[in-house]
Design a protein around this motif. Sequence first.
Motif, PDB file in Angstrom:
ATOM      1  N   TYR A  91      24.895 -19.132  -1.223  1.00 37.00           N
ATOM      2  CA  TYR A  91      24.028 -19.660  -2.517  1.00 37.00           C
ATOM      3  C   TYR A  91      23.591 -21.054  -2.748  1.00 37.00           C
ATOM      4  O   TYR A  91      23.715 -21.735  -3.716  1.00 37.00           O
ATOM      5  N   ALA A  92      22.458 -21.191  -1.335  1.00 38.55           N
ATOM      6  CA  ALA A  92      22.301 -22.639  -1.355  1.00 38.55           C
ATOM      7  C   ALA A  92      20.996 -22.815  -2.158  1.00 38.55           C
ATOM      8  O   ALA A  92      21.017 -24.172  -3.330  1.00 38.55           O
ATOM      9  N   ASP A  93      20.045 -21.775  -2.588  1.00 37.72           N
ATOM     10  CA  ASP A  93      19.383 -21.978  -3.923  1.00 37.72           C
ATOM     11  C   ASP A  93      19.734 -22.351  -5.040  1.00 37.72           C
ATOM     12  O   ASP A  93      19.480 -23.103  -5.838  1.00 37.72           O
ATOM     13  N   ASN A  94      20.408 -21.740  -5.475  1.00 36.65           N
ATOM     14  CA  ASN A  94      21.558 -22.055  -6.445  1.00 36.65           C
ATOM     15  C   ASN A  94      22.498 -23.118  -6.661  1.00 36.65           C
ATOM     16  O   ASN A  94      22.183 -23.691  -8.122  1.00 36.65           O
ATOM     17  N   LEU A  95      22.804 -23.546  -5.876  1.00 37.58           N
ATOM     18  CA  LEU A  95      23.635 -24.746  -6.062  1.00 37.58           C
ATOM     19  C   LEU A  95      22.457 -25.901  -5.964  1.00 37.58           C
ATOM     20  O   LEU A  95      22.772 -26.912  -6.434  1.00 37.58           O
ATOM     21  N   ASN A  96      21.494 -25.450  -5.341  1.00 35.86           N
ATOM     22  CA  ASN A  96      20.322 -27.345  -5.246  1.00 35.86           C
ATOM     23  C   ASN A  96      19.533 -27.025  -7.009  1.00 35.86           C
ATOM     24  O   ASN A  96      19.341 -28.010  -6.819  1.00 35.86           O
ATOM     25  N   SER A  97      19.356 -26.256  -7.051  1.00 34.32           N
ATOM     26  CA  SER A  97      18.608 -26.233  -8.575  1.00 34.32           C
ATOM     27  C   SER A  97      20.002 -26.748  -9.489  1.00 34.32           C
ATOM     28  O   SER A  97      19.350 -27.610 -10.404  1.00 34.32           O
ATOM     29  N   LEU A  98      21.245 -26.450  -9.431  1.00 30.44           N
ATOM     30  CA  LEU A  98      22.123 -26.543 -10.006  1.00 30.44           C
ATOM     31  C   LEU A  98      22.248 -28.658 -10.253  1.00 30.44           C
ATOM     32  O   LEU A  98      22.428 -29.183 -11.024  1.00 30.44           O
ATOM     33  N   LEU A  99      21.978 -29.081  -9.057  1.00 28.44           N
ATOM     34  CA  LEU A  99      21.783 -30.370  -8.746  1.00 28.44           C
ATOM     35  C   LEU A  99      20.798 -30.992  -9.048  1.00 28.44           C
ATOM     36  O   LEU A  99      21.310 -31.952  -9.840  1.00 28.44           O
ATOM     37  N   LEU A 100      20.058 -30.512  -8.717  1.00 27.22           N
ATOM     38  CA  LEU A 100      18.196 -31.321  -9.298  1.00 27.22           C
ATOM     39  C   LEU A 100      18.453 -31.099 -10.900  1.00 27.22           C
ATOM     40  O   LEU A 100      18.255 -32.147 -11.622  1.00 27.22           O
ATOM     41  N   THR A 101      19.248 -30.262 -11.782  1.00 31.04           N
ATOM     42  CA  THR A 101      19.418 -30.637 -13.106  1.00 31.04           C
ATOM     43  C   THR A 101      19.929 -31.613 -13.654  1.00 31.04           C
ATOM     44  O   THR A 101      20.121 -31.942 -14.134  1.00 31.04           O
ATOM     45  N   LYS A 102      21.202 -31.540 -12.527  1.00 32.75           N
ATOM     46  CA  LYS A 102      22.417 -32.777 -12.597  1.00 32.75           C
ATOM     47  C   LYS A 102      21.943 -34.337 -12.744  1.00 32.75           C
ATOM     48  O   LYS A 102      21.913 -34.750 -13.224  1.00 32.75           O
ATOM     49  N   ILE A 103      21.070 -33.559 -11.667  1.00 34.12           N
ATOM     50  CA  ILE A 103      20.051 -35.096 -11.395  1.00 34.12           C
ATOM     51  C   ILE A 103      19.286 -35.970 -12.412  1.00 34.12           C
ATOM     52  O   ILE A 103      19.239 -36.876 -13.255  1.00 34.12           O
ATOM     53  N   ALA A 104      18.916 -34.775 -12.767  1.00 36.41           N
ATOM     54  CA  ALA A 104      17.750 -34.994 -13.778  1.00 36.41           C
ATOM     55  C   ALA A 104      18.399 -35.166 -15.358  1.00 36.41           C
ATOM     56  O   ALA A 104      18.006 -36.527 -15.829  1.00 36.41           O
ATOM     57  N   THR A 163      29.769 -23.857 -17.675  1.00 39.19           N
ATOM     58  CA  THR A 163      29.433 -24.127 -16.101  1.00 39.19           C
ATOM     59  C   THR A 163      30.500 -23.897 -15.232  1.00 39.19           C
ATOM     60  O   THR A 163      30.154 -23.982 -14.292  1.00 39.19           O
ATOM     61  N   TYR A 164      31.770 -24.232 -15.327  1.00 39.14           N
ATOM     62  CA  TYR A 164      32.693 -23.410 -14.645  1.00 39.14           C
ATOM     63  C   TYR A 164      32.207 -21.674 -14.331  1.00 39.14           C
ATOM     64  O   TYR A 164      32.765 -20.761 -13.713  1.00 39.14           O
ATOM     65  N   LEU A 165      31.680 -20.725 -15.602  1.00 40.48           N
ATOM     66  CA  LEU A 165      31.117 -19.101 -15.140  1.00 40.48           C
ATOM     67  C   LEU A 165      30.097 -19.177 -14.668  1.00 40.48           C
ATOM     68  O   LEU A 165      30.794 -18.647 -13.880  1.00 40.48           O
ATOM     69  N   GLU A 166      29.430 -20.265 -14.525  1.00 37.75           N
ATOM     70  CA  GLU A 166      28.438 -20.019 -13.141  1.00 37.75           C
ATOM     71  C   GLU A 166      28.855 -20.319 -11.895  1.00 37.75           C
ATOM     72  O   GLU A 166      28.188 -20.202 -11.160  1.00 37.75           O
ATOM     73  N   GLU A 167      30.309 -21.191 -12.230  1.00 39.55           N
ATOM     74  CA  GLU A 167      30.829 -21.397 -10.783  1.00 39.55           C
ATOM     75  C   GLU A 167      30.776 -20.459 -10.247  1.00 39.55           C
ATOM     76  O   GLU A 167      30.964 -19.985  -9.292  1.00 39.55           O
ATOM     77  N   LEU A 168      31.431 -19.056 -11.491  1.00 36.56           N
ATOM     78  CA  LEU A 168      32.312 -18.138 -10.421  1.00 36.56           C
ATOM     79  C   LEU A 168      31.561 -17.060 -10.064  1.00 36.56           C
ATOM     80  O   LEU A 168      31.518 -16.507  -9.323  1.00 36.56           O
ATOM     81  N   LYS A 169      30.158 -17.091 -11.100  1.00 38.24           N
ATOM     82  CA  LYS A 169      29.124 -16.133 -10.412  1.00 38.24           C
ATOM     83  C   LYS A 169      28.114 -16.673  -9.335  1.00 38.24           C
ATOM     84  O   LYS A 169      27.841 -15.891  -8.425  1.00 38.24           O
ATOM     85  N   VAL A 170      28.564 -17.643  -8.842  1.00 42.08           N
ATOM     86  CA  VAL A 170      27.478 -18.528  -8.048  1.00 42.08           C
ATOM     87  C   VAL A 170      28.340 -18.099  -6.549  1.00 42.08           C
ATOM     88  O   VAL A 170      28.143 -17.518  -5.485  1.00 42.08           O
ATOM     89  N   ASN A 171      29.605 -18.376  -6.794  1.00 39.59           N
ATOM     90  CA  ASN A 171      30.712 -18.159  -5.599  1.00 39.59           C
ATOM     91  C   ASN A 171      31.193 -16.516  -5.549  1.00 39.59           C
ATOM     92  O   ASN A 171      32.106 -16.153  -4.909  1.00 39.59           O
ATOM     93  N   ASN A 172      30.456 -15.450  -6.624  1.00 42.64           N
ATOM     94  CA  ASN A 172      30.110 -14.452  -6.345  1.00 42.64           C
ATOM     95  C   ASN A 172      32.203 -13.432  -6.659  1.00 42.64           C
ATOM     96  O   ASN A 172      32.739 -12.633  -6.379  1.00 42.64           O
ATOM     97  N   LYS A 173      32.495 -14.476  -7.771  1.00 41.19           N
ATOM     98  CA  LYS A 173      33.665 -14.191  -8.216  1.00 41.19           C
ATOM     99  C   LYS A 173      33.885 -13.184  -9.546  1.00 41.19           C
ATOM    100  O   LYS A 173      34.361 -14.076 -10.616  1.00 41.19           O
ATOM    101  N   LEU A 174      33.106 -11.909  -9.582  1.00 43.53           N
ATOM    102  CA  LEU A 174      32.408 -11.696 -10.785  1.00 43.53           C
ATOM    103  C   LEU A 174      33.684 -10.934 -11.233  1.00 43.53           C
ATOM    104  O   LEU A 174      33.296 -10.296 -12.667  1.00 43.53           O
ATOM    105  N   THR A 175      34.648 -10.463 -11.052  1.00 40.84           N
ATOM    106  CA  THR A 175      35.864  -9.981 -11.938  1.00 40.84           C
ATOM    107  C   THR A 175      36.459 -10.926 -12.901  1.00 40.84           C
ATOM    108  O   THR A 175      37.057 -10.550 -13.462  1.00 40.84           O
ATOM    109  N   ARG A 176      37.034 -11.742 -11.485  1.00 39.94           N
ATOM    110  CA  ARG A 176      37.242 -13.183 -12.953  1.00 39.94           C
ATOM    111  C   ARG A 176      36.448 -13.519 -13.861  1.00 39.94           C
ATOM    112  O   ARG A 176      36.336 -14.204 -14.556  1.00 39.94           O
ATOM    113  N   LEU A 177      34.567 -13.467 -13.635  1.00 41.42           N
ATOM    114  CA  LEU A 177      33.784 -13.753 -14.348  1.00 41.42           C
ATOM    115  C   LEU A 177      33.930 -13.184 -15.584  1.00 41.42           C
ATOM    116  O   LEU A 177      34.054 -13.577 -16.219  1.00 41.42           O
TER     117      LEU A 177
END
Length: 403
Positions: free
Chosen positions: A58-71, A110-124
């Motif tokens: 999930y490199a693209d998702n995480l890098n997008s999140l990191l760019l947002t946080k830095i901005a 942000t926490y729910l987005e993390e679950l989505k990124v990590n494919n924990k969809l049942t918990r999400l």
Amino acid sequence: MSSSVKVVIRKKPNEHKEYPLAIRITKERKSSYHYIGQYILLEHWDKRNNRVKKSHPYADNLNSLLLTKIAEANKSLLNLQEEDCDISSSQIKEKLYTTQSFNFFDFSNTYLEELKVNNKLTRLSSEKAYLGNLLKFNKSKNLTFKEINVKYLNQYKTFLKSKRSLNERSAINNLIFIRTIFNRAIQFEVTKQEFYPFGKHKIKIKFPETKKIGLNHDEIKKIEDLKNLSDKEIHARNIWLFSFYLAGIRAADVFKLKWNDISDGRLNYEMDKNTKKVTLKMPEQALKICNSYLKLKQTKDDFIFPEMKFADFNNPADVLSKIKAANRKTNKYLKSIAVKAEITKSLTMHISRHSFGNIAGDRISPLMLQKLYRHSHLSTTIGYQGNFIHKDADDALDRVINF
């Protein structure tokens, strides 16, 4: 004010040997860190470019999140530079990530987005519903951690039971979600421990006692010997008995099993719930069920049972949808099987696990049952199996009344 912000990976791994990503705030060679709630393996971090490597799924998702946080951090830092030239890195961090006004809903998303990124969809799926309940109660997306106190949570619990018609266990699950978010917020220094509304003399999380009821040996025999079933009922029975014969394998795992998961008379698979590797001997009864599906096998990668044949495994949401649909359909036919077998107890896929526990009783050691159930902790096994061990209490009762 000479200062900077940068994404870095910290060298304090969690229990899964994953390392946290953080925003590093530096001024005059002194740094402070703000954790953003994401963990990755060290091998997936590109230290030279300060980004997640493409080898991470999930490199693209995480890098997008990191760019947002830095901005976001850079924008806030520019505002601080205009206000105050004499401020330390820790004070910058305090101002950038204020603890008293941070929005609970923003942090939860942000926490729910993390679950989505990590494919924990049942918990999400379930935790999105918990957040939705809280939003209905709060009637606004403006909610700070400081506002969530004992009084607020007591009122929320009353709302869940009276307005949402939830039982005690479901209401507690909603409170556990809030506790989870609070613990993460404290860990990442978004809020302070002094605002924590759970624990001694505050809100205590206590599950109501529930009774797990499984089928007994005679009832299992009735199901095995039942005649005059439709093809769909026979298929549902096969899936249920397969699960039972292997100590109550969860439905999601049964549906995802492939022929190449069986080798040398053993079943080797990865649990859907927690990605644990499991190996179990294949009982003759389970092998017989598998053999009845050999006519559908085309390659060794085929599924043993056909429910997941057309699932798109590049789309986790589609996989979860098909698992849920298969479970509903199987439970539908199990219900009609129970009627035909004259069994009054509930008969669902999950009851196969309870049935194994009921028949095992106290005849198998807790340590061995822990292995069969695939529990992480022995205390979980002991607590679970306590639902099915009645002999000591029954004998004690007999000794008193049989005089």
